[in-house]
Motif scaffolding. Structure first.
Motif, PDB file in Angstrom:
ATOM      1  N   SER A  24       0.831  -1.212   0.000  1.00 32.01           N
ATOM      2  CA  SER A  24       0.000   0.000   0.000  1.00 32.01           C
ATOM      3  C   SER A  24       0.862   1.257   0.000  1.00 32.01           C
ATOM      4  CB  SER A  24      -0.987   0.002   1.168  1.00 32.01           C
ATOM      5  OG  SER A  24      -0.314   0.008   2.394  1.00 32.01           O
ATOM      6  N   GLU A  25       2.012   1.220   0.677  1.00 35.38           N
ATOM      7  CA  GLU A  25       2.925   2.370   0.671  1.00 35.38           C
ATOM      8  C   GLU A  25       3.497   2.604  -0.721  1.00 35.38           C
ATOM      9  OE1 GLU A  25       4.631   2.240   5.253  1.00 35.38           O
ATOM     10  OE2 GLU A  25       5.604   1.001   3.719  1.00 35.38           O
ATOM     11  N   VAL A  26       3.870   1.527  -1.391  1.00 32.11           N
ATOM     12  CA  VAL A  26       4.427   1.650  -2.739  1.00 32.11           C
ATOM     13  C   VAL A  26       3.377   2.193  -3.696  1.00 32.11           C
ATOM     14  CG1 VAL A  26       5.334   0.343  -4.705  1.00 32.11           C
ATOM     15  CG2 VAL A  26       6.152  -0.147  -2.410  1.00 32.11           C
ATOM     16  N   LEU A  27       2.164   1.655  -3.623  1.00 32.51           N
ATOM     17  CA  LEU A  27       1.115   2.116  -4.529  1.00 32.51           C
ATOM     18  C   LEU A  27       0.765   3.580  -4.280  1.00 32.51           C
ATOM     19  CD1 LEU A  27      -1.183  -1.031  -4.723  1.00 32.51           C
ATOM     20  CD2 LEU A  27       0.411  -0.164  -6.459  1.00 32.51           C
ATOM     21  N   SER A  28       0.722   3.981  -3.019  1.00 32.61           N
ATOM     22  CA  SER A  28       0.406   5.393  -2.747  1.00 32.61           C
ATOM     23  C   SER A  28       1.555   6.308  -3.166  1.00 32.61           C
ATOM     24  CB  SER A  28       0.035   5.609  -1.282  1.00 32.61           C
ATOM     25  OG  SER A  28       1.124   5.347  -0.451  1.00 32.61           O
ATOM     26  N   LYS A  29       2.759   5.778  -3.206  1.00 38.94           N
ATOM     27  CA  LYS A  29       3.918   6.555  -3.629  1.00 38.94           C
ATOM     28  C   LYS A  29       3.916   6.782  -5.151  1.00 38.94           C
ATOM     29  CE  LYS A  29       8.999   6.329  -3.422  1.00 38.94           C
ATOM     30  NZ  LYS A  29      10.120   5.527  -2.894  1.00 38.94           N
ATOM     31  N   TYR A  30       3.530   5.760  -5.920  1.00 43.21           N
ATOM     32  CA  TYR A  30       3.627   5.822  -7.373  1.00 43.21           C
ATOM     33  C   TYR A  30       2.303   6.092  -8.082  1.00 43.21           C
ATOM     34  CZ  TYR A  30       8.388   4.142  -6.943  1.00 43.21           C
ATOM     35  OH  TYR A  30       9.720   4.024  -6.626  1.00 43.21           O
ATOM     36  N   ASN A  31       1.190   5.864  -7.425  1.00 42.46           N
ATOM     37  CA  ASN A  31      -0.117   6.030  -8.066  1.00 42.46           C
ATOM     38  C   ASN A  31      -0.840   7.262  -7.554  1.00 42.46           C
ATOM     39  OD1 ASN A  31       0.301   3.715  -9.504  1.00 42.46           O
ATOM     40  ND2 ASN A  31      -1.306   2.531  -8.524  1.00 42.46           N
ATOM     41  N   SER A  32      -1.646   7.853  -8.421  1.00 39.42           N
ATOM     42  CA  SER A  32      -2.479   8.985  -8.021  1.00 39.42           C
ATOM     43  C   SER A  32      -3.850   8.511  -7.541  1.00 39.42           C
ATOM     44  CB  SER A  32      -2.655   9.945  -9.195  1.00 39.42           C
ATOM     45  OG  SER A  32      -3.389   9.305 -10.234  1.00 39.42           O
ATOM     46  N   GLU A  33      -4.128   7.218  -7.733  1.00 37.37           N
ATOM     47  CA  GLU A  33      -5.424   6.615  -7.419  1.00 37.37           C
ATOM     48  C   GLU A  33      -6.549   7.277  -8.198  1.00 37.37           C
ATOM     49  OE1 GLU A  33      -6.121   5.703  -3.281  1.00 37.37           O
ATOM     50  OE2 GLU A  33      -3.999   5.263  -2.971  1.00 37.37           O
ATOM     51  N   SER A  34      -6.241   7.702  -9.425  1.00 39.37           N
ATOM     52  CA  SER A  34      -7.245   8.268 -10.323  1.00 39.37           C
ATOM     53  C   SER A  34      -8.147   7.187 -10.892  1.00 39.37           C
ATOM     54  CB  SER A  34      -6.546   8.998 -11.478  1.00 39.37           C
ATOM     55  OG  SER A  34      -5.732   8.082 -12.201  1.00 39.37           O
ATOM     56  N   ILE A  35      -7.717   5.945 -10.766  1.00 37.09           N
ATOM     57  CA  ILE A  35      -8.497   4.794 -11.213  1.00 37.09           C
ATOM     58  C   ILE A  35      -8.857   3.978  -9.975  1.00 37.09           C
ATOM     59  CG2 ILE A  35      -8.503   2.710 -12.646  1.00 37.09           C
ATOM     60  CD1 ILE A  35      -8.287   5.327 -14.280  1.00 37.09           C
TER      61      ILE A  35
END
Length: 165
Positions: A24-35
């Protein structure tokens, strides 16, 4: 002297330089969560009702992929070719990659092209395999092999046989 220096570095950094980030830390670091993310469990329940796009490189797809996944790639992703074969812009589409970073990029392009029902598989094929869900080779046979992309990203794959070539 070296021991004192190393101890000082550890104290100053708070040992954080040596900790592995969780997914979850990696995804929040690299993704904007626009999807919007879809969980492995929710995709498994709907797998036959959604279109699944694989946003990894061909070498990764050839080792294994989700059942009925369509390879669209990442480095050579062709939006025009993809959209010309996906006529229904409202059909549910799930895009995945190794952990969910590249797939967000591809899903964003589809969203910008007018597709309205797009999801990013949380944790990608790694999380899928970590949950003991089946992946398939090019002969459509179940396999334990997963292309782990690189040593850096492969640490998030905890089950199966890691392939790096």
């Amino acid at each position: 002297m070296i021991k004192i220096y190393l101890l000082s570095v550890l104290i100053v950094t708070g040992f954080n330089g040596f900790a592995q980030e969780n997914l979850s830390e990696v995804l929040s670091k690299y993704n904007s969560e626009s999807i919007t993310y879809i969980s492995t469990e929710n995709l498994r329940a709907q797998q036959d009702e959604v279109l699944i796009l694989d946003a990894r490189e061909i070498e990764e797809f050839q080792v294994s992929h989700l059942k009925n996944a369509i390879y669209v790639g990442y480095d050579n992703f062709n939006l025009q070719a993809t959209t010309s074969s996906l006529k229904d812009t409202t059909k549910p589409i799930v895009v995945y990659c190794s952990i969910g970073v590249r797939s967000e990029d591809i899903a964003e392009q589809l969203k910008d092209a007018g597709y309205t029902n797009i999801y990013n598989l949380y944790g990608g094929i790694f999380e899928w395999k970590n949950k003991n869900l089946p992946v398939y080779n090019l002969k459509n046979n179940s396999t334990d092999s997963i292309h782990a992309y690189s040593k850096r990203w492969g640490k998030y794959l905890n089950k199966g046989i890691k392939v790096y070539e």
